[in-house]
Each structure stands twice: as C-alpha cells, then as structure tokens.
Motif scaffolding. Sequence first.
Motif, mmCIF file in Angstrom:
data_model
loop_
_atom_site.group_PDB
_atom_site.id
_atom_site.type_symbol
_atom_site.label_atom_id
_atom_site.label_comp_id
_atom_site.label_asym_id
_atom_site.label_seq_id
_atom_site.Cartn_x
_atom_site.Cartn_y
_atom_site.Cartn_z
ATOM 1 N N VAL A 162 -92.199 60.749 -50.657
ATOM 2 C CA VAL A 162 -92.514 60.472 -49.407
ATOM 3 C C VAL A 162 -91.277 60.589 -48.508
ATOM 4 O O VAL A 162 -91.803 60.396 -47.228
ATOM 5 C CB VAL A 162 -93.260 58.993 -49.525
ATOM 6 N N GLY A 163 -90.133 60.418 -48.757
ATOM 7 C CA GLY A 163 -89.192 60.218 -47.993
ATOM 8 C C GLY A 163 -88.781 61.630 -47.164
ATOM 9 O O GLY A 163 -88.456 61.515 -46.237
ATOM 10 N N HIS A 164 -89.643 62.687 -47.404
ATOM 11 C CA HIS A 164 -89.701 63.909 -46.575
ATOM 12 C C HIS A 164 -90.963 64.251 -45.885
ATOM 13 O O HIS A 164 -91.307 65.379 -45.700
ATOM 14 C CB HIS A 164 -88.977 64.962 -47.611
ATOM 15 N N ILE A 165 -91.767 63.173 -45.710
ATOM 16 C CA ILE A 165 -93.057 63.381 -44.666
ATOM 17 C C ILE A 165 -92.175 63.733 -43.365
ATOM 18 O O ILE A 165 -91.309 62.532 -43.066
ATOM 19 C CB ILE A 165 -93.991 62.198 -44.859
ATOM 20 N N PRO A 173 -81.540 65.434 -38.552
ATOM 21 C CA PRO A 173 -81.497 66.266 -39.540
ATOM 22 C C PRO A 173 -81.262 65.376 -40.990
ATOM 23 O O PRO A 173 -81.050 64.169 -40.821
ATOM 24 C CB PRO A 173 -79.953 66.968 -39.555
ATOM 25 N N CYS A 174 -81.943 65.928 -41.939
ATOM 26 C CA CYS A 174 -82.271 65.241 -43.192
ATOM 27 C C CYS A 174 -81.419 65.901 -44.247
ATOM 28 O O CYS A 174 -80.950 67.093 -44.202
ATOM 29 C CB CYS A 174 -83.728 65.127 -43.550
ATOM 30 N N SER A 175 -81.213 65.049 -45.373
ATOM 31 C CA SER A 175 -80.455 65.489 -46.402
ATOM 32 C C SER A 175 -81.079 66.682 -47.117
ATOM 33 O O SER A 175 -80.619 67.659 -47.773
ATOM 34 C CB SER A 175 -80.184 64.466 -47.493
ATOM 35 N N CYS A 176 -82.534 66.874 -47.027
ATOM 36 C CA CYS A 176 -83.181 68.193 -47.498
ATOM 37 C C CYS A 176 -83.207 69.470 -46.638
ATOM 38 O O CYS A 176 -83.530 70.415 -47.149
ATOM 39 C CB CYS A 176 -84.569 67.707 -47.593
ATOM 40 N N GLY A 177 -82.336 69.330 -45.661
ATOM 41 C CA GLY A 177 -82.292 70.457 -44.687
ATOM 42 C C GLY A 177 -83.215 70.628 -43.638
ATOM 43 O O GLY A 177 -83.062 71.392 -42.633
ATOM 44 N N GLY A 180 -86.213 65.209 -38.960
ATOM 45 C CA GLY A 180 -87.208 64.210 -38.570
ATOM 46 C C GLY A 180 -87.935 63.704 -40.066
ATOM 47 O O GLY A 180 -89.046 63.233 -39.640
ATOM 48 N N CYS A 181 -87.354 63.619 -41.050
ATOM 49 C CA CYS A 181 -88.116 63.319 -42.123
ATOM 50 C C CYS A 181 -88.272 61.675 -41.925
ATOM 51 O O CYS A 181 -87.291 61.141 -41.359
ATOM 52 C CB CYS A 181 -87.640 63.700 -43.542
ATOM 53 N N PHE A 182 -89.194 61.151 -42.676
ATOM 54 C CA PHE A 182 -89.248 59.535 -42.728
ATOM 55 C C PHE A 182 -87.846 59.216 -43.259
ATOM 56 O O PHE A 182 -87.358 58.110 -42.621
ATOM 57 C CB PHE A 182 -90.309 59.372 -43.853
#
Length: 320
Positions: A162-165, A173-177, A180-182
């Motif tokens: 859910v962290g990458h919704i 930026p998110c750790s996933c690349g 604006g992820c949750f």
Amino acid sequence: VSATVGAVAAVDIGGTTTRAAVAVGDELRGRVAVPTRPGKGLADAVAETVRAALAASGLARGEIDALGVSVPGPLDAKRRSVAFTGNVGLRHYALAERLETALELPVTMDDDANCAALGEVRRGAAMGAGVAVLVVVGTGIGGGIVIDGRLYRGAHAIAGEVGHIVLEPDGPPCSCGHRGCFEALAAGPALAARGRTAARDGRSPALIERAGGSMKAIDTAAVLEAAQAGDHGALEAVAATGRYLGLGVAAVASMLDPDVIVLSGGLGGTPDMLEWARRGVRDHCISPLDSLVRVVNGSLGDDAGLWGAALLALGSKEVA
Ligand SMILES: [Zn+2]
C-alpha cells in the motif's frame, strides 16, 4: 492437551534487531533479542538466535516442529529467498534453505508487514476480523491483507504494498523510483522534512531551537513533540502528513471494504495519526463505508511479527 502440542519457533529479522521466541498455545516463551548481523553470515546468526530462544523456552529441541521467519523486505515468489532487504543488504539469498539445513526444521517465511498483519488479526487488535488490513507507518509504509484468517498475497505475491499507492503524481520522489507515493508523503521522513521546511521558513520557533544550526536534529520525534507543545509550524507539518495518511488509508478502505484497518509503526502508532486515519475514512470513503470501517492501533507491538511468523509455521504444519 499437552502444553507442547503445536510448539513452533519464530524469528523476526528486523533491520537493526533480530527477535526470536517459541510459540506454545497462546504464549510466546524464551524471547531473545540481538542486533541483526548484516551480510552473508545472516543465516548462521539467525540460527544461533533461534537456538538461544529454544534454550530459554525450556522446551526440548524435539518438541519444536517448525520455524516461521519474518524478514524486512520482499521475498521471491516462492518465499524461499530474500530478494532484497534494505538495511541487511542481501539479494537472492536462500535464507529458508540455509536455516532448514542449520536447524533441521521446516521453514516458512514472509515479509515483516505480512507477518505483523497475520499476528494482529489472529492474536491482536483485529482478532476475529473477516477482512483486515495492516498499515505500518514508520520510516516507510508497508501493508498486509488478511482475509478469513489467511494472508492474501495476490497474483504475483505483491499484494498489500500500500505504501506505493500514488497520491500526488508530481509529489516528492519515493524509494521505489516513482513520485508522490503514499510512503513518500505520509511516512516518518515526510513529516520530518515538513518540520525542517517549517523551521527554515521561520514558522516553527520550537523546531528552530531544536535544530540549533543543524537541520538533521529535526526528526520525526522532534516534530511530534513540538506539535504536542502547540508549536504552530509543527502542528501544520503533522496536519499535512495526517491528511495524506487519511487519503492513503481511505484508498485502502475503498479497495477492500475491510472490517478493520490496523495502524501501527513508529508514526502510525501515535494517537494523532490514528485520528487522521479515521478522519480520512470518514471524509473520503463513500457511504456507508465511511462509517463502517474501524481503524485501530495494533496491540502486539514488537510481538506482532513474531506471532505472524509463528502462525505461518503452524499453518505450514497444517498443510503438511
Ligand atoms: Zn513508492
């Protein structure tokens, strides 16, 4: 019923601490906690910790039937190897096989959020819930979905991330690349960043004082503390983070129509964030979902992962 029926060992490998215990009935015995040893010697160190828990539990080696393992990161699709663990720093590491060889026990593994979700549903805050989701908010945001007492893993074993919704396509930026992820908007580092911005802009006297010239001193705990004391900038930072937490939790609720959402973790476990999550469901979910979904904090603390790992091990025995 003998006290030793269904005894299994459980280990929760955290980024910094590894915990182990033996689950007997509704009890965890022989709890042991040691610093996690990163690198290729991980399996040997974990086996050693499990042996220490067995010794501390007072049970004989022959009374333990299986081992459940919670790991801090994604696994391969068969849940036998650790595909990646941020802090521990291993890829494609055949942890289950190594532990089976070292301990001569069948090993079942899953990631920490799935294990904690299983623990909270079967032994903790969501006990008995038909559909439950755990949302862990700490330095990142993880999740686990439990339906009728079993983990729902999805078609590719990635369900519950859910962290990458994405909540803001042009967000930070998110750790996933992605952006604006949750997780990038509502986890601990996002709150700390908002606190630092408030200090830089002169909106937070308490955080400016706390920083004392070094913005690094403004961490999640400092912002929460300043907000508690009524600091305006810190309160704004908490509110901005809480609004995103509410949006993310509402998205999860809309997708799954759960009985209960369990909110835990260093930031998620705070009363402020629980209130923001509840408000998010009330404000953003359609009726009657907005009034039906319960949002509660976890009740097992550090034991959630251990319980989940133990339940995995018990489940694997049932299947066998
Ligand atoms: Zn992401």
